[in-house]
Design a protein around this motif. Structure first.
Motif, PDB file in Angstrom:
ATOM      1  N   PHE A  19     -83.073  -5.018 -68.092  1.00  0.00           N
ATOM      2  CA  PHE A  19     -83.254  -3.572 -68.228  1.00  0.00           C
ATOM      3  C   PHE A  19     -83.369  -2.927 -66.844  1.00  0.00           C
ATOM      4  O   PHE A  19     -82.814  -1.859 -66.597  1.00  0.00           O
ATOM      5  CB  PHE A  19     -84.507  -3.228 -69.031  1.00  0.00           C
ATOM      6  CG  PHE A  19     -84.487  -3.639 -70.481  1.00  0.00           C
ATOM      7  CD1 PHE A  19     -83.305  -3.930 -71.156  1.00  0.00           C
ATOM      8  CD2 PHE A  19     -85.672  -3.726 -71.190  1.00  0.00           C
ATOM      9  CE1 PHE A  19     -83.304  -4.294 -72.500  1.00  0.00           C
ATOM     10  CE2 PHE A  19     -85.689  -4.089 -72.529  1.00  0.00           C
ATOM     11  CZ  PHE A  19     -84.507  -4.381 -73.185  1.00  0.00           C
ATOM     12  N   LYS A  22     -79.661  -3.390 -65.056  1.00  0.00           N
ATOM     13  CA  LYS A  22     -78.504  -2.709 -65.635  1.00  0.00           C
ATOM     14  C   LYS A  22     -78.847  -1.395 -66.330  1.00  0.00           C
ATOM     15  O   LYS A  22     -77.956  -0.620 -66.645  1.00  0.00           O
ATOM     16  CB  LYS A  22     -77.846  -3.622 -66.671  1.00  0.00           C
ATOM     17  CG  LYS A  22     -77.365  -4.940 -66.100  1.00  0.00           C
ATOM     18  CD  LYS A  22     -76.774  -5.813 -67.172  1.00  0.00           C
ATOM     19  CE  LYS A  22     -75.507  -5.162 -67.637  1.00  0.00           C
ATOM     20  NZ  LYS A  22     -74.691  -5.948 -68.510  1.00  0.00           N
ATOM     21  N   GLY A  23     -80.125  -1.210 -66.625  1.00  0.00           N
ATOM     22  CA  GLY A  23     -80.531  -0.073 -67.437  1.00  0.00           C
ATOM     23  C   GLY A  23     -80.684  -0.504 -68.878  1.00  0.00           C
ATOM     24  O   GLY A  23     -80.007  -1.431 -69.340  1.00  0.00           O
ATOM     25  N   TYR A  24     -81.570   0.141 -69.570  1.00  0.00           N
ATOM     26  CA  TYR A  24     -81.866  -0.198 -70.956  1.00  0.00           C
ATOM     27  C   TYR A  24     -80.629  -0.027 -71.836  1.00  0.00           C
ATOM     28  O   TYR A  24     -80.273  -0.916 -72.608  1.00  0.00           O
ATOM     29  CB  TYR A  24     -83.013   0.688 -71.461  1.00  0.00           C
ATOM     30  CG  TYR A  24     -83.361   0.490 -72.907  1.00  0.00           C
ATOM     31  CD1 TYR A  24     -84.153  -0.584 -73.295  1.00  0.00           C
ATOM     32  CD2 TYR A  24     -82.922   1.376 -73.879  1.00  0.00           C
ATOM     33  CE1 TYR A  24     -84.489  -0.771 -74.634  1.00  0.00           C
ATOM     34  CE2 TYR A  24     -83.259   1.205 -75.214  1.00  0.00           C
ATOM     35  CZ  TYR A  24     -84.035   0.131 -75.584  1.00  0.00           C
ATOM     36  OH  TYR A  24     -84.364  -0.053 -76.902  1.00  0.00           O
ATOM     37  N   GLU A  25     -79.981   1.116 -71.712  1.00  0.00           N
ATOM     38  CA  GLU A  25     -78.839   1.428 -72.579  1.00  0.00           C
ATOM     39  C   GLU A  25     -77.673   0.471 -72.380  1.00  0.00           C
ATOM     40  O   GLU A  25     -76.947   0.180 -73.315  1.00  0.00           O
ATOM     41  CB  GLU A  25     -78.369   2.871 -72.356  1.00  0.00           C
ATOM     42  CG  GLU A  25     -79.419   3.928 -72.686  1.00  0.00           C
ATOM     43  CD  GLU A  25     -79.881   3.899 -74.134  1.00  0.00           C
ATOM     44  OE1 GLU A  25     -79.094   3.515 -75.018  1.00  0.00           O
ATOM     45  OE2 GLU A  25     -81.051   4.255 -74.385  1.00  0.00           O
ATOM     46  N   LYS A  26     -77.502  -0.026 -71.168  1.00  0.00           N
ATOM     47  CA  LYS A  26     -76.353  -0.880 -70.858  1.00  0.00           C
ATOM     48  C   LYS A  26     -76.624  -2.366 -71.071  1.00  0.00           C
ATOM     49  O   LYS A  26     -75.751  -3.197 -70.828  1.00  0.00           O
ATOM     50  CB  LYS A  26     -75.901  -0.635 -69.420  1.00  0.00           C
ATOM     51  CG  LYS A  26     -75.348   0.759 -69.213  1.00  0.00           C
ATOM     52  CD  LYS A  26     -74.913   0.961 -67.785  1.00  0.00           C
ATOM     53  CE  LYS A  26     -74.402   2.382 -67.582  1.00  0.00           C
ATOM     54  NZ  LYS A  26     -74.130   2.666 -66.188  1.00  0.00           N
ATOM     55  N   THR A  27     -77.818  -2.697 -71.506  1.00  0.00           N
ATOM     56  CA  THR A  27     -78.165  -4.093 -71.768  1.00  0.00           C
ATOM     57  C   THR A  27     -78.081  -4.351 -73.266  1.00  0.00           C
ATOM     58  O   THR A  27     -78.626  -3.594 -74.054  1.00  0.00           O
ATOM     59  CB  THR A  27     -79.595  -4.400 -71.273  1.00  0.00           C
ATOM     60  OG1 THR A  27     -79.666  -4.148 -69.863  1.00  0.00           O
ATOM     61  CG2 THR A  27     -79.966  -5.843 -71.538  1.00  0.00           C
ATOM     62  N   PHE A 102     -88.808  -0.227 -64.105  1.00  0.00           N
ATOM     63  CA  PHE A 102     -88.001   0.100 -65.275  1.00  0.00           C
ATOM     64  C   PHE A 102     -88.277   1.535 -65.729  1.00  0.00           C
ATOM     65  O   PHE A 102     -87.355   2.292 -66.013  1.00  0.00           O
ATOM     66  CB  PHE A 102     -88.298  -0.879 -66.419  1.00  0.00           C
ATOM     67  CG  PHE A 102     -87.783  -0.400 -67.739  1.00  0.00           C
ATOM     68  CD1 PHE A 102     -86.449  -0.543 -68.070  1.00  0.00           C
ATOM     69  CD2 PHE A 102     -88.623   0.241 -68.638  1.00  0.00           C
ATOM     70  CE1 PHE A 102     -85.957  -0.079 -69.281  1.00  0.00           C
ATOM     71  CE2 PHE A 102     -88.142   0.712 -69.847  1.00  0.00           C
ATOM     72  CZ  PHE A 102     -86.801   0.553 -70.166  1.00  0.00           C
ATOM     73  N   GLU A 105     -86.653   4.106 -63.539  1.00  0.00           N
ATOM     74  CA  GLU A 105     -85.199   4.147 -63.597  1.00  0.00           C
ATOM     75  C   GLU A 105     -84.646   4.464 -64.989  1.00  0.00           C
ATOM     76  O   GLU A 105     -83.449   4.670 -65.143  1.00  0.00           O
ATOM     77  CB  GLU A 105     -84.640   2.812 -63.092  1.00  0.00           C
ATOM     78  CG  GLU A 105     -84.952   2.586 -61.619  1.00  0.00           C
ATOM     79  CD  GLU A 105     -84.674   1.174 -61.153  1.00  0.00           C
ATOM     80  OE1 GLU A 105     -84.174   0.357 -61.960  1.00  0.00           O
ATOM     81  OE2 GLU A 105     -84.969   0.885 -59.980  1.00  0.00           O
ATOM     82  N   ASN A 106     -85.505   4.499 -65.989  1.00  0.00           N
ATOM     83  CA  ASN A 106     -85.056   4.725 -67.370  1.00  0.00           C
ATOM     84  C   ASN A 106     -85.925   5.772 -68.062  1.00  0.00           C
ATOM     85  O   ASN A 106     -86.340   5.596 -69.207  1.00  0.00           O
ATOM     86  CB  ASN A 106     -85.098   3.404 -68.151  1.00  0.00           C
ATOM     87  CG  ASN A 106     -84.129   2.381 -67.622  1.00  0.00           C
ATOM     88  OD1 ASN A 106     -82.973   2.362 -68.006  1.00  0.00           O
ATOM     89  ND2 ASN A 106     -84.592   1.527 -66.724  1.00  0.00           N
ATOM     90  N   GLN A 107     -86.168   6.871 -67.380  1.00  0.00           N
ATOM     91  CA  GLN A 107     -87.090   7.882 -67.901  1.00  0.00           C
ATOM     92  C   GLN A 107     -86.632   8.482 -69.227  1.00  0.00           C
ATOM     93  O   GLN A 107     -87.450   8.753 -70.103  1.00  0.00           O
ATOM     94  CB  GLN A 107     -87.311   8.969 -66.857  1.00  0.00           C
ATOM     95  CG  GLN A 107     -88.099   8.454 -65.678  1.00  0.00           C
ATOM     96  CD  GLN A 107     -88.349   9.503 -64.618  1.00  0.00           C
ATOM     97  OE1 GLN A 107     -88.210  10.688 -64.853  1.00  0.00           O
ATOM     98  NE2 GLN A 107     -88.723   9.044 -63.433  1.00  0.00           N
ATOM     99  N   THR A 109     -84.954   7.037 -71.633  1.00  0.00           N
ATOM    100  CA  THR A 109     -85.238   6.060 -72.687  1.00  0.00           C
ATOM    101  C   THR A 109     -86.718   6.069 -73.032  1.00  0.00           C
ATOM    102  O   THR A 109     -87.083   6.056 -74.215  1.00  0.00           O
ATOM    103  CB  THR A 109     -84.822   4.641 -72.236  1.00  0.00           C
ATOM    104  OG1 THR A 109     -83.417   4.650 -71.995  1.00  0.00           O
ATOM    105  CG2 THR A 109     -85.178   3.600 -73.278  1.00  0.00           C
TER     106      THR A 109
END
Length: 186
Positions: A19, A22-27, A102, A105-107, A109
């Motif tokens: 996460f 790559k980011g939450y959405e891209k994992t 995380f 970088e993933n606010q 989400t």
């Protein structure tokens, strides 16, 4: 043979790593399973969705912060307690650095999953333990800033030429100085 708890922890660790990378959405769950070298079915045994993994991460890494708030509520509101609260908070954040990276970088989400509300409530509870309601506005700002300076230290100092321990100590020193200044202003 690894216990179920160990497997769950490994899944959480690997998922958080992915996460953050790559980011939450891209994992995908498939990528998590591949990195763990297990089947998707084995992963599903422990977690049905990425959201389930993320919720478990927040629960396990948030528990020490909840315990710290409860500890603080049982203590007299002395300067020493506030300095100790900051020291314990700083230590707790060291174990949760990857989760905070995380979150940074993933606010979107975090907001979508309403995890941000839980985190925000924890922060308000911490600030309430540090500030004096009858303190000046400036002193209340010092107390809030003391707490958030510990967060900022995780990110703002990452490229500075110092060991993690030196950075943590410097940030904690500054945070505690803010609490002392607010206490003397009261």
């Amino acid at each position: 043979m690894a216990s179920r708890g160990d497997t769950r922890q490994r899944i959480q660790d690997v998922a958080l790593e992915l996460f953050a990378e790559k980011g939450y959405e891209k994992t995908s769950l498939r990528e998590i399973a591949e990195r763990l070298d297990v089947t998707k079915a084995a992963l599903y045994y422990h977690f049905k969705t990425k959201e389930d993994i993320l919720m478990a991460l927040f629960q396990s890494l948030g528990a020490p912060l909840d315990e710290l708030v409860e500890w603080g509520k049982r203590q007299p509101r002395t300067l020493e307690m506030k300095k100790e609260l900051l020291a314990r908070y700083s230590q707790a954040l060291q174990g949760a650095a990857a989760l905070f990276r995380f979150m940074q970088e993933n606010q979107a989400t975090i907001k979508d999953l309403s995890l941000g509300e839980t985190f925000k409530n924890r922060m308000f509870a911490m600030v309430d333990l540090l500030r004096d309601e009858d303190g000046s506005l400036e002193d209340q700002v010092r107390c809030a800033t003391a707490l958030f300076s510990i967060h900022a230290g995780l990110f703002a100092l990452k490229d500075m030429d110092a060991t993690p321990e030196e950075k943590q100590k410097a940030v904690l020193t500054v945070a505690q100085e803010l609490i002392v200044a607010a206490h003397h202003g009261a």
